[in-house]
Each structure stands twice: as C-alpha cells, then as structure tokens.
Design a protein around this motif. Structure first.
Motif, PDB file in Angstrom:
ATOM      1  N   ARG A  40       9.736  -7.395   0.501  1.00 54.09           N
ATOM      2  CA  ARG A  40      10.017  -7.694  -0.802  1.00 54.09           C
ATOM      3  C   ARG A  40       8.678  -7.205  -1.522  1.00 54.09           C
ATOM      4  N   ALA A  41       7.380  -6.807  -0.785  1.00 56.47           N
ATOM      5  CA  ALA A  41       6.450  -6.134  -1.110  1.00 56.47           C
ATOM      6  C   ALA A  41       6.404  -4.615  -1.319  1.00 56.47           C
ATOM      7  N   CYS A  42       7.685  -4.112  -0.928  1.00 54.35           N
ATOM      8  CA  CYS A  42       7.835  -2.649  -1.182  1.00 54.35           C
ATOM      9  C   CYS A  42       8.755  -2.300  -2.359  1.00 54.35           C
ATOM     10  N   SER A  43       8.048  -1.504  -3.208  1.00 51.70           N
ATOM     11  CA  SER A  43       8.715  -1.328  -4.439  1.00 51.70           C
ATOM     12  C   SER A  43       9.599  -0.004  -4.420  1.00 51.70           C
ATOM     13  N   ILE A  44       9.674   0.560  -3.356  1.00 57.59           N
ATOM     14  CA  ILE A  44      10.136   2.021  -3.388  1.00 57.59           C
ATOM     15  C   ILE A  44      11.224   2.076  -2.327  1.00 57.59           C
ATOM     16  N   PRO A  45      12.296   2.926  -2.469  1.00 63.87           N
ATOM     17  CA  PRO A  45      13.487   3.001  -1.521  1.00 63.87           C
ATOM     18  C   PRO A  45      13.108   3.161  -0.176  1.00 63.87           C
ATOM     19  N   VAL A  46      13.847   2.365   0.590  1.00 70.88           N
ATOM     20  CA  VAL A  46      13.440   2.303   2.031  1.00 70.88           C
ATOM     21  C   VAL A  46      14.751   2.910   3.046  1.00 70.88           C
ATOM     22  N   VAL A  47      14.444   3.999   3.849  1.00 73.27           N
ATOM     23  CA  VAL A  47      15.700   4.701   4.681  1.00 73.27           C
ATOM     24  C   VAL A  47      14.880   4.295   6.219  1.00 73.27           C
ATOM     25  N   ALA A  48      15.946   4.140   6.883  1.00 77.62           N
ATOM     26  CA  ALA A  48      15.746   3.494   8.136  1.00 77.62           C
ATOM     27  C   ALA A  48      16.922   4.020   9.293  1.00 77.62           C
ATOM     28  N   GLU A  90       0.809  -1.153  -0.181  1.00 73.00           N
ATOM     29  CA  GLU A  90      -0.125   0.018  -0.094  1.00 73.00           C
ATOM     30  C   GLU A  90       0.820   1.249   0.085  1.00 73.00           C
ATOM     31  N   VAL A  91       2.009   1.292   0.856  1.00 70.57           N
ATOM     32  CA  VAL A  91       2.824   2.386   0.876  1.00 70.57           C
ATOM     33  C   VAL A  91       3.409   2.738  -0.413  1.00 70.57           C
ATOM     34  N   SER A  92       3.764   1.654  -1.216  1.00 69.20           N
ATOM     35  CA  SER A  92       4.421   1.780  -2.216  1.00 69.20           C
ATOM     36  C   SER A  92       3.641   2.335  -3.307  1.00 69.20           C
ATOM     37  N   ARG A  93       2.332   2.247  -3.331  1.00 72.92           N
ATOM     38  CA  ARG A  93       1.288   3.079  -4.293  1.00 72.92           C
ATOM     39  C   ARG A  93       1.090   4.311  -3.823  1.00 72.92           C
ATOM     40  N   GLU A  94       1.227   4.724  -2.458  1.00 73.91           N
ATOM     41  CA  GLU A  94       0.990   5.979  -1.726  1.00 73.91           C
ATOM     42  C   GLU A  94       2.142   6.995  -1.809  1.00 73.91           C
ATOM     43  N   ALA A  95       3.295   6.403  -1.894  1.00 71.97           N
ATOM     44  CA  ALA A  95       4.541   7.313  -1.380  1.00 71.97           C
ATOM     45  C   ALA A  95       5.739   7.071  -2.186  1.00 71.97           C
ATOM     46  N   ASP A  96       6.675   7.652  -2.366  1.00 71.64           N
ATOM     47  CA  ASP A  96       7.954   7.850  -3.184  1.00 71.64           C
ATOM     48  C   ASP A  96       8.966   7.184  -2.398  1.00 71.64           C
ATOM     49  N   ILE A  97       8.890   7.333  -1.267  1.00 72.35           N
ATOM     50  CA  ILE A  97      10.106   6.849  -0.198  1.00 72.35           C
ATOM     51  C   ILE A  97       9.385   6.453   0.927  1.00 72.35           C
ATOM     52  N   LEU A  98       9.818   5.356   1.668  1.00 74.22           N
ATOM     53  CA  LEU A  98       9.230   4.952   3.092  1.00 74.22           C
ATOM     54  C   LEU A  98      10.651   5.117   4.132  1.00 74.22           C
ATOM     55  N   VAL A  99      10.128   5.594   5.100  1.00 76.03           N
ATOM     56  CA  VAL A  99      11.112   5.885   6.272  1.00 76.03           C
ATOM     57  C   VAL A  99      10.582   5.079   7.454  1.00 76.03           C
ATOM     58  N   LEU A 100      11.460   4.386   7.886  1.00 73.18           N
ATOM     59  CA  LEU A 100      11.263   3.500   9.384  1.00 73.18           C
ATOM     60  C   LEU A 100      12.190   4.024  10.499  1.00 73.18           C
ATOM     61  N   PRO A 101      11.749   4.726  11.371  1.00 76.43           N
ATOM     62  CA  PRO A 101      12.368   5.227  12.632  1.00 76.43           C
ATOM     63  C   PRO A 101      12.463   4.455  13.740  1.00 76.43           C
ATOM     64  N   GLY A 102      13.199   3.120  13.404  1.00 77.74           N
ATOM     65  CA  GLY A 102      13.429   2.419  14.493  1.00 77.74           C
ATOM     66  C   GLY A 102      12.435   1.580  15.088  1.00 77.74           C
ATOM     67  N   ASP A 103      13.150   0.704  15.891  1.00 76.79           N
ATOM     68  CA  ASP A 103      12.271  -0.465  16.556  1.00 76.79           C
ATOM     69  C   ASP A 103      11.691  -1.212  15.661  1.00 76.79           C
ATOM     70  N   LEU A 104      12.344  -1.506  14.601  1.00 73.35           N
ATOM     71  CA  LEU A 104      12.100  -2.589  13.469  1.00 73.35           C
ATOM     72  C   LEU A 104      11.667  -3.845  13.949  1.00 73.35           C
ATOM     73  N   THR A 105      12.351  -4.650  14.803  1.00 71.08           N
ATOM     74  CA  THR A 105      12.434  -5.718  15.596  1.00 71.08           C
ATOM     75  C   THR A 105      11.852  -5.684  17.131  1.00 71.08           C
TER      76      THR A 105
END
Length: 248
Positions: A71-79, A40-55
């Motif tokens: 694998r479902a994310c088709s946009i760049p991810v910054v974390a 869903e995010v890949s359709r709505e945004a250009d870049i995904l940012v994940l600010p920690g506590d990923l696990t």
C-alpha cells in the motif's frame, strides 16, 4: 496499492527507472516490514520489479502481509514467483492475493508499461553450457529437463508478444553462471539454466533481472550480450540499498 490505471511516470528523456529487488521472503511473524522501502522506491523509480521468492514458505498469510506493505508503493509493480512461493502448495492463493493488491504477476506473459515490455517466467534448474542436464535415464531426470525446457519455451512465447523497442526480462532462476559467483559451485546447476539465456539471445533485450542466488554477484551478461542483474536483496548493489536501480 499501485493504481493500475495510472500511467507510468517518466524520469526524463524517455528513460524509465526500474527498481528491482528479489527474495523478500516475507514471513508470517511480520517482524520485517517493507513498507518504508516501498515508499522509498516509489520516490526513486518509475516501476518496481520483484523477481520471485516474495514469500518465505508460500503461505497465504505471508502474501497478505506483503500486499499490506505494498500500500506504500505508488508505482506499478511487476513480479514473478519463485520456488519458495510454491512451498506450501497454495500458489493460486498467493498469486490471487498479489494480483488483487495490484501486482502485474507474470507467468509466461508480457505486459507493456510506457513503451517498455516486461516479460516474466519463474525459470527452472538444469545447469549451464555443455554441462546442462540432458534428458536421459530415469523418468525423474527427464521430467526435470522437460520442466526446464518448458519454462524456456514459455519465455520465448512471451517474448514474441512484445512490440516495444525496449524489453526487460524478469526471472527468478539465473540464466547465466556469472551472476552466481559467490555461491558454492556444486549448487550452480540448481540455481538456473542456460536454456533461459539461449532464449533471451534470440531477441533484443534491454536488461534481465533475476534473484534466487543470495550469495551471488550483481552483474553479468548472456553470450549474446544481454546485461543480466542478480537483484536478490542480499546481493550488494551500486545503489548501496537492497534494490537495484536500472535506467531503461
């Protein structure tokens, strides 16, 4: 997985749409999948940012499960990583797995994606304003303050690498108390530090995102006027979704 060689798409008029969601807390039991959300995010945004506590507990298997969902994310991810990602003393394995999955994992570095600079550090505790913890007394207290200062200095060094006119700062810990409103006031000093805001206000910043405060508030600003967003997945956002959507 994200294609690192693929240029970031632009939403129009030079605007970059950044989706941001923190505190995913992926667990080994794999009961929660983020595959559909990342799609869903890949359709709505250009870049995904994940600010920690990923696990949830910083276990390598948790990072592997997150990488599989990505694998479902088709946009760049910054974390950046969060405190939970350090829990099992496997941070190098966790970080390596995420980088292999194509994540731009920042730890005192900057990266530029389509004319927007992204700068990231985890941050640390210490409190806010005149009540910030000072370097006095026991060695343990001095070590805590030194770590807080070190994170702020690493953020400043990374900020100096940015040449883009637009900059997004990615943190796990909060730089201001306003986005902590809703958490017990007694724990505010353990949720962030004004030292981060002091550093941010030395530069021109388009937006700051952080997580960590699950019961905090969505929006605030530094004393210098930089907009700050608490994007922990538990925090209510204008999108009505677990992620925020910012136009940069």
């Amino acid at each position: 997985m994200p294609d690192l060689a693929k240029p970031v798409k632009k939403s129009g008029n030079g605007v970059i749409k950044v989706a941001a969601i923190g505190d995913l807390h992926v667990q080994e039991d794999a009961q929660t999948s983020y595959r559909d959300l990342f799609g869903e995010v890949s359709r709505e945004a250009d870049i995904l940012v994940l600010p920690g506590d990923l696990t949830n507990l910083g276990k390598p298997r948790e990072a592997e499960l997150l990488a599989e969902d990505m694998r479902a994310c088709s946009i760049p991810v910054v974390a950046v990583l969060g405190n939970h990602d350090y829990e099992s003393a496997c941070v190098e394995q966790v970080a390596g797995t995420l980088r292999q999955a194509g994540v731009h994992l920042l730890d005192g570095q900057a990266i530029e994606l389509n004319d927007v600079g992204f700068v990231g550090v985890k941050g640390f505790i210490g409190g806010f304003g005149p009540r910030m913890l000072g370097s006095f007394g026991e060695p343990a207290i001095k070590a805590m303050v030194a770590e807080s200062i070190s994170e702020a200095m690493r953020l400043e060094n990374a900020m100096r690498q940015v040449r883009a006119k637009r900059t997004v700062v990615v943190l796990h810990y909060a730089p201001i108390p306003e986005t902590l409103a809703g958490e017990p006031p007694e724990i505010f000093p353990f949720l962030g530090s004004s030292r981060l805001a002091e550093t941010i206000d030395r530069f021109k910043v388009s937006a700051v995102v952080h997580g960590h405060a699950h019961r905090g508030s969505y929006e605030g600003q530094t004393p210098g006027g930089a907009r700050v967003y608490n994007v922990a997945s538990h925090v209510t956002k204008p999108t009505g979704r677990p992620y925020a959507l910012l136009e940069i």
